[in-house]
Design an enzyme around this catalytic site. Structure first.
Site, short mmCIF file in Angstrom:
data_model
loop_
_atom_site.label_atom_id
_atom_site.label_comp_id
_atom_site.label_asym_id
_atom_site.label_seq_id
_atom_site.Cartn_x
_atom_site.Cartn_y
_atom_site.Cartn_z
N HIS A 165 -9.68 2.56 -0.32
CA HIS A 165 -8.24 2.28 -0.28
C HIS A 165 -7.83 1.68 -1.62
O HIS A 165 -8.21 0.57 -1.96
CB HIS A 165 -7.94 1.30 0.86
CG HIS A 165 -6.49 1.18 1.19
ND1 HIS A 165 -5.49 1.53 0.32
CD2 HIS A 165 -5.86 0.71 2.32
CE1 HIS A 165 -4.32 1.30 0.89
NE2 HIS A 165 -4.52 0.81 2.09
N CYS A 202 0.81 -1.23 0.00
CA CYS A 202 0.00 0.00 0.00
C CYS A 202 0.84 1.28 0.00
O CYS A 202 0.29 2.37 -0.10
CB CYS A 202 -0.94 0.00 1.20
SG CYS A 202 -2.00 -1.47 1.26
N HIS A 229 -2.69 8.52 5.90
CA HIS A 229 -2.94 7.16 5.41
C HIS A 229 -4.39 6.78 5.68
O HIS A 229 -5.04 6.18 4.83
CB HIS A 229 -1.98 6.19 6.09
CG HIS A 229 -2.08 4.79 5.61
ND1 HIS A 229 -1.98 4.44 4.28
CD2 HIS A 229 -2.29 3.62 6.28
CE1 HIS A 229 -2.11 3.13 4.16
NE2 HIS A 229 -2.31 2.61 5.36
#
Length: 808
Positions: free
Chosen positions: A355, A184, A317
């Protein structure tokens, strides 16, 4: 070699755009001059920024995938038409969605740059991805499981490098073509690495970003971890229930700021710096105190030459999971100071698009750049109540004005990999501190190969012409036989795949050879640049096949974390106590060389003291079948004549690299020096290699230029040749045009040892350092998609050192 009368092509590297001299203590600026995006907000950067700025949530019921058996029906699904203009090699009735997403974003970004401004030979691509061509892998596995014959073109779309090369070929960009798979954190890592390439004058422009597509496999994986929210994700909010997965792509075009100024380009923001770190804490969960993430933020600020008080906005994040959000909040407070952090607005773009995994860092960097340009902090959608564990200002409700000259964008990943980007407003006129270029030396080497444990065993097999004699799925292969004790006991190995096991053992042995105790205090600052060409195929098969057959209920949460490419790097950090910079690169068969080159650049610029470049690839029956389908793997018997294809092998090679001053200060044995490296791509849609070897020739000449060498100073070349005729002929043509000394020694160890996939460049570098006599050598690596990397190395003079306790 081929006929040396071949007409020379590109006898010198392409002429770079001249850089304007900078003050002695400042580095060149790196400007974002164009962007492209496609997300659940729609096609285009304007849709992404408009949705983020307004807090419009585009996390909706997923229409294109079955959602039965999952804890959510929602996702950030792209519903805009995917109609890229660029073509790529694929089955007639199949499209790889991750490639299509990347091309749509890339084409928008490239349209923002005047045509012909940058020489294609000096235009690079750095692409980040988490799942790469997972849908292609799924189609391959599903066909095999049903008894059908999978399309032979599918394997060429599976890996991260396949995505990067598809984009480069479609746009005909022939500079460095590189893929990052730091899970990620990939998109942010890709942009940071791209900025490095510009500052080091390896390119004049780079297309950088990330791409990932939704799939039933990934949804089942996160569902097995109980991470999915039944409602749109509400990052940082006290009532958050988990994350929402999304898909899409974000791309930026980066150039040096002086080039942008000279050509009148509009600059959206500048990339001032970035930082990388490893948690070394857990395979999926972040360090609860945010120690590793704080290290990445501090490193980014130091690289940018800024202090905490300079940051006026943070794009967090912010996943919405119970553990990630408090850990990130702690990291921000730890890195910036509690009082400073309390006054900085923080918002999560994931609250409106989900995400995006490997594309998240790129899409969020684009939002961050627009936030700086318009001086607006976008809101965190869904935030309704303060969590005491998340005590910062998360911009609830609506956007607000800011007065920010610099902003931070955070991305943290499975395996404890952390990346942070610092962007600045062009009006600030800020330039990061200039980096030195200290010499980088090798102090430890470890080789695990079918020849056994040690580089000398591999060299003995080369000299004795002893080929691997194993067999797998009808293919001739070389397997690594290894007892992982005492480096990993049975309990530690219980949830690891062979990719992780080999990587930990090879890295530990290299550290020991360098005189650094794994797990000891000196190891804490050591980082790992990990490379794998084919990735975690063992884990991917083990996880995917049950899901295809039985649905999400069959998803194994113990296996799913191992399906990400960077998990082996996370295991290395976790088991050996390494907390320094970490990144995972996946550049096909050029991966090992890419890992060494990236690590050398970080060290030369003073970004770390010691890094281990570890490259590992393992074989499964499906991997062997895939190479057979591609027409690359040899099926000849032990005494059979060469058939124009290579023998497959697996292996793991680790090199400990250090700044010379650090190595000398601790009295380390110096085995050799990394003098420089060069990269280029063929970027061909019609064929995998330029038959004249022009791309590889440019990589070799670039390596010579980087190392400050003339071709006449090179004593030997370690060839990429492994027995695949078209690639080997192209390399021979390139070497013939470069060679000026008839006594030049050419080595082709992979024609004996087999092709260890992404490990080959590291293996040949290890052999060059083990056998060298103190004169410079070139080490070639080429991917099956026409990406070429050449290392320039020099072994310590014969008799002055020993490798792994063995004489030369």
């Amino acid at each position: 070699m081929s006929d040396t009368s071949t007409t020379p092509v590109h006898a010198e590297p392409a002429r770079p755009e001249p850089a304007r001299p900078m003050p002695g203590d400042r580095a060149p600026g790196v400007a974002i001059v164009a962007t492209g995006a496609i997300t659940s907000q729609g096609a285009g950067t304007a849709a992404l920024w408009g949705g983020a700025r307004s807090g419009r949530v585009a996390i909706r019921p997923v229409q294109g995938l079955p959602m039965d058996g999952l804890g959510t029906k929602l996702g950030g699904e792209v519903t805009a038409p995917l109609r890229p203009r660029g073509a790529y090699r694929r089955p007639d009735d199949f499209r790889e969605r991750a490639v299509d997403l990347a091309l749509v974003a890339a084409e928008e970004a490239m349209a923002g740059l005047p045509a012909g401004l940058v020489d294609p030979d000096r235009f690079g691509v750095v692409l980040g991805t988490c799942n790469a061509g997972l849908l292609s892998a799924r189609a391959w596995l599903a066909a095999g499981a049903s008894g059908a014959v999978p399309d032979h073109r599918l394997p060429a779309l599976v890996t991260p490098q396949a995505l990067a090369e598809a984009v480069a070929a479609a746009l005909r960009l022939r500079g460095p073509v590189l893929a990052v798979n730091t899970a990620c954190a990939s998109g942010a890592n890709a942009i940071g690495w791209a900025a490095d390439l510009l500052r080091q004058d390896r390119v004049d422009a780079v297309l950088a970003g990330g791409s990932d597509a939704l799939s039933d496999v990934v949804l089942a994986g996160f569902n097995s971890l109980e991470s999915l929210s039944p409602e749109p994700a509400a990052p940082y909010s006290a009532d958050r229930q988990g994350l929402s997965l999304g898909e899409g792509s974000g791309m930026v075009v980066l150039v040096r700021s002086d080039l942008a100024e000279r050509h009148g380009l509009t600059v959206l923001a500048e990339v001032a710096g970035y930082g990388l770190s490893a948690d070394g804490y857990h395979v999926t969960a972040p360090h609860p105190e945010g120690l590793g993430a704080a290290g990445a933020i501090r490193a980014a600020l130091a690289h940018a030459g800024l202090c905490p008080a300079d940051i006026g906005y943070i794009n967090g994040h912010g996943t919405g999971t119970p553990k990630n959000d408090p850990a990130e909040s702690s990291a921000i407070r730890l890195a910036l100071g509690k009082e400073t952090a309390a006054g900085i607005p923080v918002s999560s773009t994931k609250s409106v698009i989900g995400h995006l995994l490997g594309a998240a860092g790129a899409a969020e960097a684009i939002v961050t750049a627009h936030a700086l340009a318009e001086q607006i902090a976008p809101p965190t959608a869904g935030f309704s109540a303060q969590d005491p564990a998340c005590p910062l200002d998360y911009v609830p409700g609506t956007a607000r004005p800011i007065a920010a000259g610099a902003a931070l964008s955070n991305n943290f990943a499975f395996g404890g990999a952390n990346a942070a980007l610092v962007l600045t407003r062009p009006a600030l006129g800020h330039r990061p501190p200039a980096a030195g270029r200290e010499e980088v030396v090798v102090t430890g080497i470890s080789v695990l190969s079918p020849a056994g444990d040690g580089v000398s065993g591999a060299w003995r097999d080369v000299m004795g012409r002893r080929e691997p004699g194993g067999e797998l799925a009808g293919v001739r292969v070389g397997r690594v036989e290894l007892d992982p004790e005492p480096y990993l006991n049975r309990r530690a190995r219980r949830r690891m795949d062979r990719l992780g096991v080999l990587s930990v053992v090879a890295t530990a042995k290299a550290l020991e050879a360098a005189g650094i105790e794994p797990g000891g205090e000196p190891a804490r600052t050591v980082g790992v640049i990990f490379g794998t060409g084919t990735g975690p195929m063992e884990a991917m098969e083990r996880f995917t096949l049950p899901v295809l057959g039985e649905g999400p209920a069959a998803a194994d949460p113990a296996v799913f974390p191992n399906t990400v490419y960077n998990q082996a790097a996370g295991q290395v950090a976790l088991n050996l106590g390494l907390r320094g910079p970490t990144s995972t690169v996946s550049v096909g068969h050029a991966t090992g060389a890419a890992a060494i080159g990236y690590a050398a650049d970080l060290l030369a610029a003073g970004r770390a003291d010691t890094l281990v470049a570890t490259a590992t690839d393992t074989l499964t029956a499906q991997v062997a079948r895939a190479y057979t389908a591609l027409g690359a793997a040899s099926t000849r018997g032990p005494s059979g004549a060469p058939d124009g294809r290579f023998l497959l092998a697996e292996g793991s090679v680790a090199l400990v690299l250090e700044r010379r001053s650090v190595a000398e200060a601790r009295g380390a044995r110096i085995l050799g020096t990394v003098l420089g490296y060069g990269m280029a791509s063929d970027a061909s849609r019609a064929r995998l290699w330029d038959p004249r070897g022009r791309g590889l020739e440019r990589a070799m000449r670039a390596a010579l230029h980087d190392a400050g060498l003339g071709a006449e100073e090179v004593a030997e070349i370690w060839l990429s040749a492994a027995g695949l005729d078209p690639a080997d002929r192209a390399e021979a043509a390139a070497v013939a045009r470069l060679a000026v000394d008839p006594a030049l020694r050419l080595h082709a160890p992979k024609t004996v040892l087999g092709e260890p996939m992404g490990v080959g460049g590291a293996l040949c570098a290890a052999l060059a350092l083990h056998t060298g006599d103190g004169t410079p050598a070139l080490v070639n690596s080429s991917s099956l998609g026409g990406t070429h990397i050449t290392l320039a190395v020099r072994a310590a003079a014969a008799g002055t050192t020993r490798t792994e306790g063995e004489g030369r």
